[in-house]
Design an enzyme around this catalytic site. Sequence first.
Site, PDB file in Angstrom:
ATOM      1  N   ASP A 194       0.824  -1.206   0.000  1.00 53.20           N
ATOM      2  CA  ASP A 194       0.000   0.000   0.000  1.00 53.20           C
ATOM      3  C   ASP A 194       0.863   1.263   0.000  1.00 53.20           C
ATOM      4  O   ASP A 194       2.089   1.197   0.157  1.00 53.20           O
ATOM      5  CB  ASP A 194      -0.989  -0.007   1.181  1.00 53.20           C
ATOM      6  CG  ASP A 194      -0.351  -0.439   2.509  1.00 53.20           C
ATOM      7  OD1 ASP A 194       0.895  -0.522   2.590  1.00 53.20           O
ATOM      8  OD2 ASP A 194      -1.102  -0.679   3.465  1.00 53.20           O
ATOM      9  N   ASN A 244      -7.941  -3.429  14.150  1.00 52.07           N
ATOM     10  CA  ASN A 244      -9.324  -3.723  13.760  1.00 52.07           C
ATOM     11  C   ASN A 244      -9.391  -4.871  12.754  1.00 52.07           C
ATOM     12  O   ASN A 244     -10.424  -5.084  12.121  1.00 52.07           O
ATOM     13  CB  ASN A 244      -9.988  -2.464  13.166  1.00 52.07           C
ATOM     14  CG  ASN A 244      -9.297  -1.998  11.891  1.00 52.07           C
ATOM     15  OD1 ASN A 244      -8.281  -2.568  11.484  1.00 52.07           O
ATOM     16  ND2 ASN A 244      -9.837  -0.970  11.256  1.00 52.07           N
ATOM     17  N   HIS A 254      -7.488  -5.152   9.994  1.00 52.41           N
ATOM     18  CA  HIS A 254      -7.147  -4.832   8.593  1.00 52.41           C
ATOM     19  C   HIS A 254      -5.817  -5.450   8.178  1.00 52.41           C
ATOM     20  O   HIS A 254      -4.942  -5.701   9.008  1.00 52.41           O
ATOM     21  CB  HIS A 254      -7.184  -3.315   8.339  1.00 52.41           C
ATOM     22  CG  HIS A 254      -6.055  -2.522   8.901  1.00 52.41           C
ATOM     23  ND1 HIS A 254      -6.241  -1.447   9.747  1.00 52.41           N
ATOM     24  CD2 HIS A 254      -4.708  -2.604   8.743  1.00 52.41           C
ATOM     25  CE1 HIS A 254      -5.069  -0.918  10.057  1.00 52.41           C
ATOM     26  NE2 HIS A 254      -4.126  -1.608   9.471  1.00 52.41           N
ATOM     27  N   GLU A 266      -9.743  -2.404   5.063  1.00 49.21           N
ATOM     28  CA  GLU A 266     -10.449  -2.201   6.324  1.00 49.21           C
ATOM     29  C   GLU A 266     -11.657  -3.144   6.402  1.00 49.21           C
ATOM     30  O   GLU A 266     -12.038  -3.756   5.396  1.00 49.21           O
ATOM     31  CB  GLU A 266     -10.916  -0.746   6.412  1.00 49.21           C
ATOM     32  CG  GLU A 266      -9.794   0.281   6.357  1.00 49.21           C
ATOM     33  CD  GLU A 266      -9.000   0.362   7.661  1.00 49.21           C
ATOM     34  OE1 GLU A 266      -9.124  -0.541   8.525  1.00 49.21           O
ATOM     35  OE2 GLU A 266      -8.237   1.330   7.817  1.00 49.21           O
TER      36      GLU A 266
HETATM   37  C1  F6R Z   1       1.244  -1.298   6.029  1.00 48.29           C
HETATM   38  C2  F6R Z   1       0.194  -2.309   6.272  1.00 48.29           C
HETATM   39  C3  F6R Z   1      -0.696  -2.138   7.465  1.00 48.29           C
HETATM   40  C4  F6R Z   1       0.050  -2.462   8.758  1.00 48.29           C
HETATM   41  C5  F6R Z   1      -0.879  -2.368   9.977  1.00 48.29           C
HETATM   42  C6  F6R Z   1      -0.123  -2.600  11.273  1.00 48.29           C
HETATM   43  O1  F6R Z   1       1.922  -1.578   4.833  1.00 48.29           O
HETATM   44  O2  F6R Z   1       0.053  -3.217   5.513  1.00 48.29           O
HETATM   45  O3  F6R Z   1      -1.822  -2.961   7.324  1.00 48.29           O
HETATM   46  O4  F6R Z   1       0.580  -3.749   8.670  1.00 48.29           O
HETATM   47  O5  F6R Z   1      -1.513  -1.124  10.011  1.00 48.29           O
HETATM   48  O6  F6R Z   1       0.792  -1.562  11.474  1.00 48.29           O
HETATM   49  P1  F6R Z   1       1.915  -1.652  12.612  1.00 48.29           P
HETATM   50  O7  F6R Z   1       2.843  -2.740  12.225  1.00 48.29           O
HETATM   51  O8  F6R Z   1       2.567  -0.303  12.601  1.00 48.29           O
HETATM   52  O9  F6R Z   1       1.200  -1.946  13.892  1.00 48.29           O
END
Ligand code: F6R
Length: 246
Positions: free
Chosen positions: A71, A140, A142, A147
């Site tokens: 992303d 959540n 995701h 989401e």
């Molecule tokens: C970012 C991604 C997001 C993160 C998620 C957890 O490329 O794919 O889905 O993996 O938001 O983020 P952290 O690791 O910072 O808790």
Amino acid sequence: MAGGIKVQILDDEQAVAGLAAKFIVELLRRRPDAVLGLATGSTPEPTYDELVRLHCEEGLSFSKVRTLNLDEYLGLDGDHEQSFRFFMQKHLFGHLDIRPWNTFIFDGMAREPEQECLAFEAKIRGLGGVDLWLLGLGGNGHIAFNEPGSTAGSRSRVVTPDPETVEANSRHFADPREVPRRGLTVGVGTILDGRSIVLLATGAHKAEAVARAVEGPRSVDCPASLLQDHPDCFFLLDRPAAARLS
Ligand code: F6R
């Protein structure tokens, strides 16, 4: 497609990083030009540190590896310090022998973001698909910017991250109002098409999402639960993140 998520519970985040790196090392041994799908965020940082160590100290080569990121923020240039391109350069690519032209990340400044998403899907197909997606997990449920509500068939698209995700990501910005409100993400279907999936989760704040993903019903309410259908999906967890598993 029968799957079930395979879970490995490790002592701490260093052990999680060590095992995640091992998955990648074994893949590169079999296939030096593997296609890796990569996440940003705090969770994979120790894994990237370990890959950098293996490159510098043990000669692990990425010279033929191709990478795709999950992303990117819409509206941020790759030079922006909070862009995912900048993150990857800082934590991983800048320390490896990977060829810059083999690293693919959505262009956050694309004039036609929908077209950019179609092109990204075509790029994945052109590379022959993803060998291993390395994922993190949102509180959540995701995965990437998928989401709750994202379907198993979803593909690369423009999305509006949930307020909870914007809030969580605001810790990286000097001013929370600067967090972009839209993102470009691969879909859950794009991830499920990968040949293998390794999701990392560390810390007690991920425990509920981990339990819902692994033991809850397959539901769009928790996009990570849709990984249950994948035939080769591992969750690597530290003890706090595994605390709510039965
Ligand atoms: C970012 C991604 C997001 C993160 C998620 C957890 O490329 O794919 O889905 O993996 O938001 O983020 P952290 O690791 O910072 O808790």
